[in-house]
Design a protein around this motif. Structure first.
Motif, PDB file in Angstrom:
ATOM      1  N   MET A  32      -3.029 -28.434  15.966  1.00  0.00           N
ATOM      2  CA  MET A  32      -1.536 -28.972  16.538  1.00  0.00           C
ATOM      3  C   MET A  32      -0.763 -28.641  16.647  1.00  0.00           C
ATOM      4  O   MET A  32      -0.635 -28.581  15.175  1.00  0.00           O
ATOM      5  N   PRO A  33       0.213 -27.520  16.826  1.00  0.00           N
ATOM      6  CA  PRO A  33       1.410 -27.123  16.242  1.00  0.00           C
ATOM      7  C   PRO A  33       2.106 -28.288  15.827  1.00  0.00           C
ATOM      8  O   PRO A  33       2.884 -29.935  15.766  1.00  0.00           O
ATOM      9  N   GLY A  34       2.764 -27.732  15.016  1.00  0.00           N
ATOM     10  CA  GLY A  34       3.393 -28.867  13.617  1.00  0.00           C
ATOM     11  C   GLY A  34       2.062 -29.648  12.752  1.00  0.00           C
ATOM     12  O   GLY A  34       2.464 -30.065  11.319  1.00  0.00           O
ATOM     13  N   TRP A 165       3.367 -14.806  11.554  1.00  0.00           N
ATOM     14  CA  TRP A 165       2.693 -14.513  12.280  1.00  0.00           C
ATOM     15  C   TRP A 165       0.776 -14.169  12.322  1.00  0.00           C
ATOM     16  O   TRP A 165       1.356 -13.161  11.330  1.00  0.00           O
ATOM     17  N   LEU A 166      -0.093 -14.532  13.096  1.00  0.00           N
ATOM     18  CA  LEU A 166      -1.452 -14.144  12.435  1.00  0.00           C
ATOM     19  C   LEU A 166      -1.159 -13.018  13.110  1.00  0.00           C
ATOM     20  O   LEU A 166      -1.346 -12.548  14.745  1.00  0.00           O
ATOM     21  N   LEU A 167      -2.036 -11.844  12.122  1.00  0.00           N
ATOM     22  CA  LEU A 167      -1.807 -10.274  13.488  1.00  0.00           C
ATOM     23  C   LEU A 167      -3.320  -9.937  13.428  1.00  0.00           C
ATOM     24  O   LEU A 167      -3.593  -9.073  14.136  1.00  0.00           O
ATOM     25  N   VAL A 189       2.060 -19.653  11.225  1.00  0.00           N
ATOM     26  CA  VAL A 189       2.113 -20.703  10.724  1.00  0.00           C
ATOM     27  C   VAL A 189       4.002 -20.839   9.862  1.00  0.00           C
ATOM     28  O   VAL A 189       4.679 -19.821   9.942  1.00  0.00           O
ATOM     29  N   THR A 190       4.155 -21.845  10.257  1.00  0.00           N
ATOM     30  CA  THR A 190       6.098 -22.618   9.134  1.00  0.00           C
ATOM     31  C   THR A 190       5.299 -22.589   7.481  1.00  0.00           C
ATOM     32  O   THR A 190       5.073 -24.361   7.604  1.00  0.00           O
ATOM     33  N   SER A 215       3.489 -25.734   1.369  1.00  0.00           N
ATOM     34  CA  SER A 215       2.969 -26.575   2.145  1.00  0.00           C
ATOM     35  C   SER A 215       3.244 -26.155   3.738  1.00  0.00           C
ATOM     36  O   SER A 215       4.452 -25.827   3.491  1.00  0.00           O
ATOM     37  N   ALA A 216       2.096 -25.508   4.367  1.00  0.00           N
ATOM     38  CA  ALA A 216       2.441 -24.989   5.877  1.00  0.00           C
ATOM     39  C   ALA A 216       2.087 -25.791   6.758  1.00  0.00           C
ATOM     40  O   ALA A 216       1.046 -26.310   6.976  1.00  0.00           O
ATOM     41  N   LEU A 217       3.125 -25.686   7.952  1.00  0.00           N
ATOM     42  CA  LEU A 217       2.285 -26.107   9.260  1.00  0.00           C
ATOM     43  C   LEU A 217       1.906 -24.919  10.266  1.00  0.00           C
ATOM     44  O   LEU A 217       2.540 -24.077  10.706  1.00  0.00           O
TER      45      LEU A 217
END
Length: 222
Positions: A32-34, A165-167, A189-190, A215-217
């Protein structure tokens, strides 16, 4: 006397439970987002040409239902690693804050079925199968907090945050299951990062090696 059985009872008793389809499995893996996407750790390396790049490995990758290490957790046993393309960073000083300005750039995720990475050889983190490439969406500002006055200032802690961004991604088999990071991460991800104030041992060809953790979301669907 035994009661008569329904004609379909025998076949029903032997009926196997249907396995979920690949589409259903992919939907279950999707974050899910986040939602937490990964924990990673690595080192920022500054080479003799003043180019920066970060290399390291994943402590946790959400959605991967198999051990990520061949033994105890370390750089030399990690199955999933990452490596960035080298870049030149700018800088700004604001009192006790030293700001690093990293341009847009790319990094890739690798699957090493036979772990071969080592912090003694940064390029070793780019071995194996490239399963995804991401690009930072814009300028990344890293902040180093320092203490002291003037020339006596010493760094305490560094941090940054960026989105990527996922390329592209490639499906892969691992631990008996099929995965695709595009189906797990969505658009990208962020990541929030924290870096040490002092250098780790520096390999040949480099001037600095700063440990960090990230740590990525997940950004969610495109």
């Amino acid at each position: 006397m035994n009661p008569p059985r329904h004609p379909g009872a025998r076949s029903a008793g032997r009926r196997r439970i249907a396995r979920p389809s690949r589409r259903a499995e992919a939907r279950a893996q999707r974050l899910m987002p986040g939602e937490l996407a990964w924990y990673a750790t690595g080192r920022f390396y500054l080479d003799n040409d003043n180019r920066l790049a970060d290399f390291g490995y994943f402590l946790h990758l959400s959605g991967i239902d198999a051990p990520l290490f061949d033994g105890a957790q370390s750089d030399t046993t990690a199955h999933f690693t990452f490596a960035a393309r080298p870049f030149e960073a700018g800088s700004v000083v604001n009192g006790a804050l030293s700001l690093g300005l990293d341009p847009v750039g790319e990094f890739s995720v690798y699957l090493q079925r036979e772990p071969a990475a080592s912090f003694d050889d940064p390029a070793s983190f780019a071995l194996g199968e490239c399963i995804a490439t991401l690009r930072r969406t814009g300028l990344v500002v890293g902040t180093t907090v320092e203490q002291g006055i003037g020339p006596a200032q010493t760094p305490l802690l560094a941090s940054n945050v960026f989105s990527a961004w996922l390329l592209e991604s490639r499906a892969f088999e691992f631990g008996g299951r099929r995965y695709d990071l595009a189906q797990i991460l969505g658009a990208g991800v962020t990541q929030f990062g924290t870096a040490a104030a002092t250098s780790a041992p520096v390999p040949a060809g480099y001037k600095l090696a700063v440990p960090f953790t990230g740590s990525a979301l997940a950004l969610g669907p495109k």
